[in-house]
Design a protein around this motif. Sequence first.
Motif, mmCIF file in Angstrom:
data_model
loop_
_atom_site.group_PDB
_atom_site.id
_atom_site.type_symbol
_atom_site.label_atom_id
_atom_site.label_comp_id
_atom_site.label_asym_id
_atom_site.label_seq_id
_atom_site.Cartn_x
_atom_site.Cartn_y
_atom_site.Cartn_z
ATOM 1 N N LYS A 1 0.405 6.022 -2.943
ATOM 2 C CA LYS A 1 0.948 6.424 -1.766
ATOM 3 C C LYS A 1 0.657 5.200 -0.560
ATOM 4 C CE LYS A 1 -0.111 10.462 -0.398
ATOM 5 N NZ LYS A 1 -0.696 11.703 -0.014
ATOM 6 N N THR A 2 -0.465 4.440 -0.937
ATOM 7 C CA THR A 2 -0.910 3.632 0.189
ATOM 8 C C THR A 2 0.275 2.484 0.536
ATOM 9 O OG1 THR A 2 -3.236 3.939 0.212
ATOM 10 C CG2 THR A 2 -2.606 1.876 0.836
ATOM 11 N N THR A 3 1.008 1.950 -0.526
ATOM 12 C CA THR A 3 1.776 0.887 -0.746
ATOM 13 C C THR A 3 3.153 1.294 0.090
ATOM 14 O OG1 THR A 3 2.709 1.345 -2.576
ATOM 15 C CG2 THR A 3 0.887 0.236 -2.767
ATOM 16 N N GLY A 4 3.318 2.780 0.236
ATOM 17 C CA GLY A 4 4.776 3.021 0.587
ATOM 18 C C GLY A 4 6.018 2.619 -0.307
ATOM 19 N N VAL A 5 5.542 2.339 -1.616
ATOM 20 C CA VAL A 5 6.713 2.195 -2.431
ATOM 21 C C VAL A 5 7.546 3.515 -2.527
ATOM 22 C CG1 VAL A 5 5.113 2.668 -4.422
ATOM 23 C CG2 VAL A 5 7.164 1.168 -4.665
ATOM 24 N N ARG A 6 8.899 3.333 -2.692
ATOM 25 C CA ARG A 6 9.918 4.278 -2.775
ATOM 26 C C ARG A 6 10.545 4.317 -4.010
ATOM 27 N NH1 ARG A 6 11.111 1.622 1.733
ATOM 28 N NH2 ARG A 6 13.180 1.178 0.880
ATOM 29 N N THR A 7 10.864 5.579 -4.566
ATOM 30 C CA THR A 7 11.525 5.938 -5.608
ATOM 31 C C THR A 7 12.726 4.943 -6.242
ATOM 32 O OG1 THR A 7 11.387 8.349 -5.367
ATOM 33 C CG2 THR A 7 13.217 7.520 -7.212
ATOM 34 N N GLY A 8 12.647 4.511 -7.375
ATOM 35 C CA GLY A 8 13.404 3.230 -7.831
ATOM 36 C C GLY A 8 12.983 1.934 -7.658
ATOM 37 N N GLN A 9 11.894 1.738 -6.851
ATOM 38 C CA GLN A 9 11.413 0.511 -6.603
ATOM 39 C C GLN A 9 10.307 0.008 -7.765
ATOM 40 O OE1 GLN A 9 9.983 0.639 -2.397
ATOM 41 N NE2 GLN A 9 11.905 0.002 -1.662
ATOM 42 N N TRP A 10 10.250 -1.240 -7.630
ATOM 43 C CA TRP A 10 9.234 -1.977 -8.550
ATOM 44 C C TRP A 10 7.682 -2.057 -8.146
ATOM 45 C CZ3 TRP A 10 9.886 -3.135 -13.744
ATOM 46 C CH2 TRP A 10 11.051 -2.929 -14.385
ATOM 47 N N VAL A 11 7.066 -1.185 -9.174
ATOM 48 C CA VAL A 11 5.553 -1.597 -8.781
ATOM 49 C C VAL A 11 4.790 -2.400 -9.966
ATOM 50 C CG1 VAL A 11 4.811 0.684 -9.644
ATOM 51 C CG2 VAL A 11 3.393 -0.396 -8.103
ATOM 52 N N VAL A 12 4.039 -3.140 -9.685
ATOM 53 C CA VAL A 12 3.338 -3.970 -10.807
ATOM 54 C C VAL A 12 1.873 -3.379 -10.997
ATOM 55 C CG1 VAL A 12 2.912 -5.980 -9.418
ATOM 56 C CG2 VAL A 12 2.746 -6.131 -11.969
ATOM 57 N N ILE A 13 1.407 -3.050 -11.976
ATOM 58 C CA ILE A 13 -0.134 -2.620 -12.222
ATOM 59 C C ILE A 13 -0.769 -3.749 -12.941
ATOM 60 C CG2 ILE A 13 -1.584 -0.644 -12.823
ATOM 61 C CD1 ILE A 13 0.565 0.316 -10.954
ATOM 62 N N SER A 14 -1.571 -4.045 -12.144
ATOM 63 C CA SER A 14 -2.574 -5.210 -13.015
ATOM 64 C C SER A 14 -3.857 -4.831 -13.223
ATOM 65 C CB SER A 14 -2.678 -6.359 -12.021
ATOM 66 O OG SER A 14 -3.423 -7.519 -12.373
ATOM 67 N N GLY A 15 -4.178 -4.717 -14.578
ATOM 68 C CA GLY A 15 -5.477 -4.227 -15.073
ATOM 69 C C GLY A 15 -5.259 -2.966 -15.692
ATOM 70 N N ILE A 16 -4.876 -2.576 -16.960
ATOM 71 C CA ILE A 16 -4.501 -1.409 -17.467
ATOM 72 C C ILE A 16 -5.857 -0.721 -18.199
ATOM 73 C CG2 ILE A 16 -2.940 -0.071 -19.205
ATOM 74 C CD1 ILE A 16 -1.801 -1.679 -16.626
ATOM 75 N N GLY A 17 -6.954 -0.502 -17.457
ATOM 76 C CA GLY A 17 -8.001 0.148 -17.948
ATOM 77 C C GLY A 17 -7.881 1.734 -17.463
ATOM 78 N N GLY A 18 -9.080 2.395 -17.025
ATOM 79 C CA GLY A 18 -9.112 3.794 -16.683
ATOM 80 C C GLY A 18 -8.279 3.909 -15.396
ATOM 81 N N VAL A 19 -8.324 3.324 -14.467
ATOM 82 C CA VAL A 19 -7.266 3.446 -13.427
ATOM 83 C C VAL A 19 -5.865 2.938 -13.657
ATOM 84 C CG1 VAL A 19 -7.001 2.912 -10.840
ATOM 85 C CG2 VAL A 19 -9.342 3.105 -11.597
ATOM 86 N N GLY A 20 -5.871 1.916 -14.021
ATOM 87 C CA GLY A 20 -4.471 1.158 -14.359
ATOM 88 C C GLY A 20 -3.519 2.225 -15.380
ATOM 89 N N HIS A 21 -4.197 2.551 -16.554
ATOM 90 C CA HIS A 21 -3.126 3.490 -17.196
ATOM 91 C C HIS A 21 -3.034 4.728 -16.849
ATOM 92 C CE1 HIS A 21 -6.448 6.344 -18.520
ATOM 93 N NE2 HIS A 21 -5.544 6.998 -19.255
ATOM 94 N N LEU A 22 -3.583 5.405 -15.631
ATOM 95 C CA LEU A 22 -3.217 6.243 -15.179
ATOM 96 C C LEU A 22 -1.943 6.091 -14.005
ATOM 97 C CD1 LEU A 22 -6.301 8.314 -14.817
ATOM 98 C CD2 LEU A 22 -4.185 9.008 -16.072
ATOM 99 N N ALA A 23 -2.358 4.820 -13.234
ATOM 100 C CA ALA A 23 -1.431 4.367 -12.073
ATOM 101 C C ALA A 23 -0.015 4.131 -12.703
ATOM 102 C CB ALA A 23 -1.914 3.149 -11.429
ATOM 103 N N VAL A 24 0.152 3.692 -13.973
ATOM 104 C CA VAL A 24 1.291 3.514 -14.711
ATOM 105 C C VAL A 24 2.031 4.895 -14.817
ATOM 106 C CG1 VAL A 24 2.633 2.994 -16.898
ATOM 107 C CG2 VAL A 24 0.792 1.454 -16.102
ATOM 108 N N GLN A 25 1.079 6.139 -14.977
ATOM 109 C CA GLN A 25 1.681 7.418 -15.299
ATOM 110 C C GLN A 25 2.085 7.911 -13.936
ATOM 111 O OE1 GLN A 25 -0.200 9.677 -18.507
ATOM 112 N NE2 GLN A 25 -1.622 7.823 -18.336
ATOM 113 N N TYR A 26 1.326 8.054 -12.838
ATOM 114 C CA TYR A 26 1.493 8.309 -11.598
ATOM 115 C C TYR A 26 2.783 7.648 -11.132
ATOM 116 C CZ TYR A 26 -2.261 11.664 -11.002
ATOM 117 O OH TYR A 26 -3.240 12.390 -11.211
ATOM 118 N N ALA A 27 3.030 6.366 -10.987
ATOM 119 C CA ALA A 27 4.044 5.695 -10.736
ATOM 120 C C ALA A 27 5.457 6.296 -11.510
ATOM 121 C CB ALA A 27 4.072 4.066 -10.838
#
Length: 338
Positions: free
Chosen positions: A158-184
Amino acid sequence: MRAAIVRSFGRALSIEQVPVPSPGPHQALVKVEYTGVCHTDLHTLRGDWRPPATLPIIPGHAGHGSVVAVGTDVTGTRIGDRLGGTWLASACGRCPACLSGDEPLCPAQENAGYSVDGSFAEYMLLDTRYAAHIPAGSDPVAVCAILCSGVTAYKALKTTGVRTGQWVVISGIGGVGHLAVQYARAMGLRVAAVDVDESKLALARKHGAELTVNSLTQDPGIELTTQVGGAHAAIITATTAQAFTNSIAMLRPGGTMALVGLPPGSFPLDIVDTVRRGLTVRGTMVGNRLDLAEALELYATRAVDPSVTLRPMSDVDAVLAELAGGLIDGSVALDPTA
């Protein structure tokens, strides 16, 4: 009650029998069913941050369970309700940060497992004004991850303001990262994932990452720029300074980088490049109460499926060592009775 206690920085936790606390104003006494473990607990044990945690302290901030008693001035919570705690144990409610909905920035906040006792115990106290009501039907182990890693990931997006259809990169696929992928993915975003571990990149692909980059063998900046023109946003959950440096190069002009991981030290930021490309770099921690409610609502729809391993609390030191070594895929929850 049985509890794990930090009595000295850098030493093993002490599992002891201690008195069950009594709830005060606005508080509920919760019988802990399960509690999550994260890197913050590791920093607490090591005394990494300043000021360090108040010792002795019961760490943990992602536990949940049933309310067994309430103190005075409690509204909206009854005995038998299922409540969960987060890093933000309480805040003043009166400062500009609190009044604007940014209570995680309150200078007078209390933090569970750091300034007040947390959830590595059979019972814990929660301020009912800041606790989460656990959705009916929640998996009792998996939901621990939402109370910490989940809301952290969701708030960062939410903080980034990224919008539907845009690209987000998640760096570090650990406890937070694997959930960031899913929420994204649940927010309609296109996802790239960066890590140094192929098993964690496989986990990211399982949860919907379209592009994965192993930064040991590939240059993340070149890969993101070549393949998608750069990311609109980057969420840095990794705990190495190099990951932060790499992420600037992964952004397209006008992109935003959200710093979530907390490695020691600093990373270089090219002033001319940052200005000319109009980049934004900002820090983000846990969300406010609305962010937490929204993160739990998305979880309740089954849009998010945390990968959580259950361990006995007697294994807590081994779990923390594995976290420190990057040996855990997803998240870990503890059974305080085992």
